[in-house]
Design a protein around this motif. Structure first.
Motif, PDB file in Angstrom:
ATOM      1  N   VAL A 190       0.839  -1.206   0.000  1.00 22.91           N
ATOM      2  CA  VAL A 190       0.000   0.000   0.000  1.00 22.91           C
ATOM      3  C   VAL A 190       0.872   1.253   0.000  1.00 22.91           C
ATOM      4  O   VAL A 190       0.608   2.219  -0.738  1.00 22.91           O
ATOM      5  CB  VAL A 190      -0.941  -0.008   1.223  1.00 22.91           C
ATOM      6  CG1 VAL A 190      -1.645   1.342   1.354  1.00 22.91           C
ATOM      7  CG2 VAL A 190      -1.960  -1.122   1.101  1.00 22.91           C
ATOM      8  N   PHE A 191       1.931   1.226   0.804  1.00 20.02           N
ATOM      9  CA  PHE A 191       2.829   2.385   0.866  1.00 20.02           C
ATOM     10  C   PHE A 191       3.536   2.608  -0.471  1.00 20.02           C
ATOM     11  O   PHE A 191       3.576   3.737  -0.981  1.00 20.02           O
ATOM     12  CB  PHE A 191       3.858   2.182   1.973  1.00 20.02           C
ATOM     13  CG  PHE A 191       4.968   3.192   1.942  1.00 20.02           C
ATOM     14  CD1 PHE A 191       4.763   4.480   2.385  1.00 20.02           C
ATOM     15  CD2 PHE A 191       6.218   2.857   1.434  1.00 20.02           C
ATOM     16  CE1 PHE A 191       5.782   5.421   2.342  1.00 20.02           C
ATOM     17  CE2 PHE A 191       7.237   3.783   1.385  1.00 20.02           C
ATOM     18  CZ  PHE A 191       7.022   5.063   1.841  1.00 20.02           C
ATOM     19  N   VAL A 192       4.094   1.543  -1.057  1.00 14.88           N
ATOM     20  CA  VAL A 192       4.845   1.671  -2.313  1.00 14.88           C
ATOM     21  C   VAL A 192       3.938   2.180  -3.421  1.00 14.88           C
ATOM     22  O   VAL A 192       4.301   3.088  -4.190  1.00 14.88           O
ATOM     23  CB  VAL A 192       5.479   0.320  -2.707  1.00 14.88           C
ATOM     24  CG1 VAL A 192       6.078   0.404  -4.113  1.00 14.88           C
ATOM     25  CG2 VAL A 192       6.559  -0.076  -1.711  1.00 14.88           C
ATOM     26  N   GLU A 193       2.735   1.615  -3.540  1.00 15.39           N
ATOM     27  CA  GLU A 193       1.817   2.036  -4.615  1.00 15.39           C
ATOM     28  C   GLU A 193       1.366   3.475  -4.432  1.00 15.39           C
ATOM     29  O   GLU A 193       1.204   4.215  -5.415  1.00 15.39           O
ATOM     30  CB  GLU A 193       0.612   1.103  -4.658  1.00 15.39           C
ATOM     31  CG  GLU A 193       0.939  -0.282  -5.196  1.00 15.39           C
ATOM     32  CD  GLU A 193      -0.291  -1.100  -5.518  1.00 15.39           C
ATOM     33  OE1 GLU A 193      -0.297  -1.771  -6.569  1.00 15.39           O
ATOM     34  OE2 GLU A 193      -1.252  -1.081  -4.724  1.00 15.39           O
ATOM     35  N   SER A 194       1.210   3.914  -3.184  1.00 13.99           N
ATOM     36  CA  SER A 194       0.804   5.304  -2.950  1.00 13.99           C
ATOM     37  C   SER A 194       1.920   6.270  -3.325  1.00 13.99           C
ATOM     38  O   SER A 194       1.665   7.362  -3.844  1.00 13.99           O
ATOM     39  CB  SER A 194       0.414   5.495  -1.478  1.00 13.99           C
ATOM     40  OG  SER A 194       1.542   5.308  -0.637  1.00 13.99           O
TER      41      SER A 194
END
Length: 669
Positions: A573-577
């Motif tokens: 979730v962090f990487v995609e955001s």
């Protein structure tokens, strides 16, 4: 000296500032120098007047200039420059041209100090960001060499320290101008001087120097046949013929008008000097300073290290870094903090090249240097302990590879030379050379583990989490890696599980304590490692269940897999955001590959989590697995990075296969 009927006015011919007060000349000295009666009482001839000039005015202003260009402010440095320029233009110096030995000594010295003064000014100017106002010290250095090169060998020996410093300084000047080859040639000449004079004995000094001169001359003639060897003053000496009478010159040098004890005056057949004794000398007398010889050679080695590193000859640069550090430690001329940092940096290089013995030796030496006062330099000591713990960790990892490949040190000459390579040993320190042996079994691995763990635990006593988050995280990751590597040598399943639980506790404790917002990098690293540890724990339990032919997994085993998925999902979730904030051209293949890997890791775990007597949950997990494979396939199909990477193409093929197989498997449940 030289006889002439001309009498010299000592003050009127000294072209410095308009008034003596500008140079803060002591009034008593000034009055005594211009007092005719005083001069007459000293001497009725030119020789005594010349001595007065050499040993008073010339000495005084040269000392004053050296002192002033050592001050940090530019006005003082420029004042020193003006003093030196006034001295070199002084008509008194022109009047001694009839004695070329004195004339060339005077001018050699003045041009040398003018060069040093210019370098000092340039350094200050560059620090104040005014590069357009820099001076040209190399012109004066070359002039200095030109004057000194006219002296015969017996006289020239007295000024050998100046040659050494000049070669060093010219070398770094040219190297900073990207004239690397020329700079290295000057460093080579400086090193030749040291090698010639560092172990001399009195009676052999002149003959040794003449051999050195001849070798330099022959070398340059071979390299540049038919050319003038005295070009740019780069040779110590290329022509021993001088205009002055040799016997007269030697008498001048052997004399000591100041009546000051001078060890260089004892260069005769009965001399048995091992090293010159450091005494006061007037500038014009010259003299060999053995301490300065050593100091300059240290500088030569340091310049060599810088130069080879800049030229991308990394191993040569490292070699001369080692030699510089060795000389400083063996001669007790090191700065403690700098020496420790250099030991750590050099250890890193040798560790990277699997020179384990040399790497450990440097770190043990650093701890030895710090051992005199355990209450001081605690942070520096903790940093060394981190490095030493990491060195043992890398040896343990290397041993794991050895066991896999059955590659033993004892059976491989090349490997033996690599791990035991010896480049730098400090004579002043009583440090035993580390013994690198093969780690073939669990007990050997445990011994190395304990060595590493002890050092890392000590480091953590200083680098506590409250105040040193980055360092604490780094050390904790090393401890986690220690357990991970030791697991390879462990055969008992329960001990393996205990070590995995230990790793989990280490990481979760830190994650619970730090703020994601303030320590984002550390949060990412720890989250990924925790996901991987839970995944490894789950896989080992999963394999044990499959080997026992038991259908379904216990809830505790399933929880291990779900916790791994949880941390993978948080990271995804962090990487995609973060990637979503970037423009298409700003997105990197590294971020894309990370995203795909996180999807596939979750898909794999979902596909294996089959709770005992819970078909519904198993079916839901397979659906989640299918979603992960499908999302990864979608991203791989539409990405430009896939076409550039074979590994991504392979992952696309796996995702396509699973996207076809899983629906069938789900429908059968």
């Amino acid at each position: 000296l030289n006889n002439s009927e001309t009498q010299f006015d000592l003050i009127n011919n000294l072209q410095t500032y308009e008034t003596a007060e500008d140079l803060d000349i002591d009034e008593n000295i000034r009055r005594s120098l211009v007092n005719d009666e005083f001069v007459k009482t000293v001497s009725n001839g030119e020789e005594k007047e010349l001595c007065i000039f050499l040993y008073t005015i010339y000495q005084y202003y040269l000392e004053k200039a050296i002192k002033m260009y050592s001050f940090p402010d530019l006005p003082s440095k420029y004042k020193a420059l003006k003093i030196l320029e006034s001295l070199i233009k002084n008509s008194y110096i022109d009047c001694v041209k009839s004695n070329m030995v004195i004339y060339n000594c005077l001018n050699g010295l003045l041009n040398y100090y003018l060069a040093v003064c210019c370098q000092s000014i340039n350094q200050q100017i560059l620090e104040e960001s005014h590069p357009d106002n820099t001076l040209s010290p190399e012109v004066y250095y070359l002039k200095s060499l030109e004057f000194f090169n006219t002296l015969n060998n017996r006289v020239k020996i007295r000024f050998i320290n100046y040659f050494q410093e000049t070669f060093n300084n010219l070398g770094i000047i040219y190297f900073n101008r990207d004239e690397g080859n020329k700079g290295l040639q000057y460093f080579g000449k400086a090193e030749q001087i040291y090698n010639t004079f560092n172990t001399f004995k009195g009676p052999s000094l002149v003959s040794i120097f003449e051999e050195f001169v001849n070798s330099c001359t022959e070398q340059n003639q071979n390299q540049n046949p038919g050319t003038n060897n005295n070009k740019e003053g780069t040779n110590v000496n290329v022509n021993s013929n001088i205009n002055a009478n040799t016997e007269h010159d030697e008498a001048l040098i052997e004399s000591n008008p100041s009546n000051t004890p001078n060890t260089q005056n004892t260069l005769n057949n009965n001399s048995k000097i091992q090293k010159p004794v450091k005494v006061f000398n007037f500038f014009i007398d010259g003299g060999i300073d053995s301490d300065l010889l050593e100091k300059n050679h240290t500088q030569t080695l340091f310049y060599y290290a810088q130069s080879f590193a800049k030229l991308d000859f990394k191993k040569k640069g490292i070699f001369y870094c080692c030699q510089t550090l060795k000389k400083q430690i063996d001669n007790n001329t090191y700065s403690l903090k700098d020496a420790i940092i250099n030991c750590m940096n050099l250890s890193d290089f040798f560790l990277e090249h699997q020179n384990f013995a040399q790497s450990e030796y440097l770190l043990q030496s650093a701890l030895n240097l710090l051992s005199e006062n355990p209450k001081r330099k605690k942070k520096l000591r903790a940093q060394v302990q981190i490095q030493l713990g990491r060195a043992y960790l890398e040896r343990l990892k290397f041993s794991m590879v050895q066991v896999k490949e059955q590659l033993w040190i004892a059976d491989n000459t090349e490997l033996t030379e690599t791990v035991n390579k010896r480049v730098c040993v400090f004579s002043a320190l009583n440090i035993a050379w580390p013994k690198i042996i093969d780690i073939k079994n669990k007990e050997d691995a445990k011994s190395l583990f304990r060595l590493a763990n002890t050092q890392l635990t000590r480091a953590l006593e200083y680098f506590v989490l409250d105040g040193y988050v980055s360092e604490h995280v780094t050390v904790s990751k090393y401890v986690s890696a220690l357990y991970k590597t030791l697991i390879f040598f462990e055969n008992e399943a329960q001990r393996v599980f205990l070590m995995l639980e230990r790793r989990i506790k280490i990481i979760e404790t830190i994650l619970d304590a730090i703020s994601k917002e303030h320590f984002l990098v550390q949060w990412q690293e720890l989250t990924l490692e925790l996901a991987e540890v839970y995944s490894e724990y789950f896989e080992k339990k999963y394999d044990m269940v499959r080997e026992s032919n038991v259908l379904g997994l216990s809830r505790s085993i399933c929880n291990l897999g779900m916790k791994s998925i949880k941390y993978y999902q948080e990271l995804l979730v962090f990487v995609e955001s973060e990637v979503a904030k970037l423009k298409e051209e700003e997105k990197s293949s590294e971020d894309f590959t990370t995203t795909i890997t996180l999807y596939l890791n979750q898909a794999r775990l979902y596909g294996k989590i089959h709770p005992k007597d819970d078909v519904k949950t198993y079916r839901n997990n397979l659906v989640c697995s299918l979603k992960c494979y499908s999302e990864a396939k979608k991203k791989l199909d539409g990405s430009r990075f896939t076409q550039e990477s074979q590994s991504l193409k392979d992952q696309l093929m796996i995702c396509s296969e699973m996207a076809e197989l899983l629906p069938v498997k789900i429908s059968q449940i």
